[in-house]
Write a protein that holds these residues in place. Structure first.
Motif, mmCIF file in Angstrom:
data_model
loop_
_atom_site.group_PDB
_atom_site.id
_atom_site.type_symbol
_atom_site.label_atom_id
_atom_site.label_comp_id
_atom_site.label_asym_id
_atom_site.label_seq_id
_atom_site.Cartn_x
_atom_site.Cartn_y
_atom_site.Cartn_z
ATOM 1 N N MET A 5 -26.099 -35.750 -18.072
ATOM 2 C CA MET A 5 -24.714 -35.766 -17.618
ATOM 3 C C MET A 5 -23.839 -35.241 -18.745
ATOM 4 O O MET A 5 -24.182 -35.368 -19.919
ATOM 5 C CB MET A 5 -24.279 -37.196 -17.282
ATOM 6 N N SER A 6 -22.700 -34.682 -18.365
ATOM 7 C CA SER A 6 -21.728 -34.278 -19.385
ATOM 8 C C SER A 6 -20.640 -35.342 -19.446
ATOM 9 O O SER A 6 -20.191 -35.843 -18.421
ATOM 10 C CB SER A 6 -21.153 -32.897 -19.081
ATOM 11 N N VAL A 66 -17.231 -31.873 -25.171
ATOM 12 C CA VAL A 66 -18.062 -32.360 -24.075
ATOM 13 C C VAL A 66 -19.470 -32.560 -24.618
ATOM 14 O O VAL A 66 -20.008 -31.697 -25.325
ATOM 15 C CB VAL A 66 -18.067 -31.367 -22.896
ATOM 16 N N LEU A 67 -20.056 -33.697 -24.296
ATOM 17 C CA LEU A 67 -21.390 -34.052 -24.765
ATOM 18 C C LEU A 67 -22.375 -34.028 -23.606
ATOM 19 O O LEU A 67 -22.038 -34.425 -22.483
ATOM 20 C CB LEU A 67 -21.378 -35.451 -25.378
ATOM 21 N N VAL A 122 -20.819 -25.590 -20.192
ATOM 22 C CA VAL A 122 -19.748 -24.627 -19.924
ATOM 23 C C VAL A 122 -19.023 -24.993 -18.632
ATOM 24 O O VAL A 122 -17.790 -24.938 -18.572
ATOM 25 C CB VAL A 122 -20.292 -23.180 -19.907
ATOM 26 N N ASN A 123 -19.763 -25.398 -17.606
ATOM 27 C CA ASN A 123 -19.114 -25.842 -16.361
ATOM 28 C C ASN A 123 -18.179 -27.016 -16.633
ATOM 29 O O ASN A 123 -17.062 -27.068 -16.094
ATOM 30 C CB ASN A 123 -20.151 -26.249 -15.320
ATOM 31 N N ALA A 124 -18.627 -27.949 -17.461
ATOM 32 C CA ALA A 124 -17.793 -29.117 -17.790
ATOM 33 C C ALA A 124 -16.546 -28.681 -18.555
ATOM 34 O O ALA A 124 -15.447 -29.187 -18.291
ATOM 35 C CB ALA A 124 -18.600 -30.130 -18.596
ATOM 36 N N GLU A 128 -12.707 -29.235 -17.352
ATOM 37 C CA GLU A 128 -11.728 -29.922 -18.207
ATOM 38 C C GLU A 128 -10.558 -28.996 -18.536
ATOM 39 O O GLU A 128 -9.411 -29.442 -18.603
ATOM 40 C CB GLU A 128 -12.398 -30.436 -19.483
ATOM 41 N N ALA A 129 -10.828 -27.717 -18.729
ATOM 42 C CA ALA A 129 -9.759 -26.750 -18.998
ATOM 43 C C ALA A 129 -8.818 -26.670 -17.801
ATOM 44 O O ALA A 129 -7.590 -26.741 -17.952
ATOM 45 C CB ALA A 129 -10.352 -25.376 -19.302
ATOM 46 N N ALA A 130 -9.379 -26.529 -16.606
ATOM 47 C CA ALA A 130 -8.553 -26.422 -15.392
ATOM 48 C C ALA A 130 -7.719 -27.687 -15.190
ATOM 49 O O ALA A 130 -6.547 -27.603 -14.812
ATOM 50 C CB ALA A 130 -9.444 -26.149 -14.185
#
Length: 189
Positions: A5-6, A66-67, A122-124, A128-130
């Protein structure tokens, strides 16, 4: 094995992992010859203060970390051996760039590569950016690297290459490829 999980870094839940962030970063620089902020030889005197600075930025809200960790029960704290990877997004602090973010690092432990971890990170970061209104993301990678191929695969658009952009050990330089991705659908602003 628990699914990965991220998790967005939180000082309370993840601050104790700082030495493992530094160790992962060091392994990517020394074993993979990743271009980073430091040249070998690497020491804790270099890495730990640098990571503490990144964490301070995350605590101020100017950076997202993000981890990638095994799925955990609510409130459970991961151990250093749980860290599979991490990625960082630096948020522009200018009024004119309030919609931008820059992906700084995507680091995945060598034992856990080729399992979709980089894509998950990268998806996470994109999510988070959006959430933060950052719809234009920038990233640069070493030309010819696995990272360059990955960001192409992740639908980032090449801006161009800069020859001799980064110093490498012992005395050489490497080219860098720059990319962007617009998270807004075409025609929206």
């Amino acid at each position: 094995m628990a699914p990965l999980m991220s998790y967005v870094f939180s000082q309370e839940q993840h601050g104790h992992l700082t030495p493992w962030f530094a160790a992962l970063h060091a392994s990517c620089i020394t074993q993979d010859h990743m271009i980073g902020p430091f040249l070998p030889p690497l020491t804790n005197d270099k890495l730990l203060p640098w990571w503490k600075g990144r964490i301070a930025e995350a605590n101020r809200g100017t950076r997202v970390i993000v981890l990638l960790l095994p799925e955990m029960a609510a409130g459970a704290k991961p151990t250093g051996n749980d860290l599979r990877g991490l990625a960082m997004l630096k948020l522009s602090e200018t009024e004119t760039g309030s919609f931008r973010g820059r992906i700084d690092s995507v680091l995945v432990n060598q034992k856990f590569r080729r399992q979709g971890g980089a894509k998950q990170l990268v998806n996470a970061l994109e999510y988070e950016a959006a959430k933060r209104g950052r719809t234009l993301l920038l990233v640069d990678t070493e030309t010819g690297s696995v990272a360059e191929a990955a960001f192409r695969k992740f639908k980032y658009v090449e801006i161009g290459k800069v020859p001799g952009f980064s110093r490498v050990h012992p005395n050489g330089k490497k080219d860098e490829t720059f990319f962007y991705k617009d998270l807004l659908p075409s025609g929206t602003a």
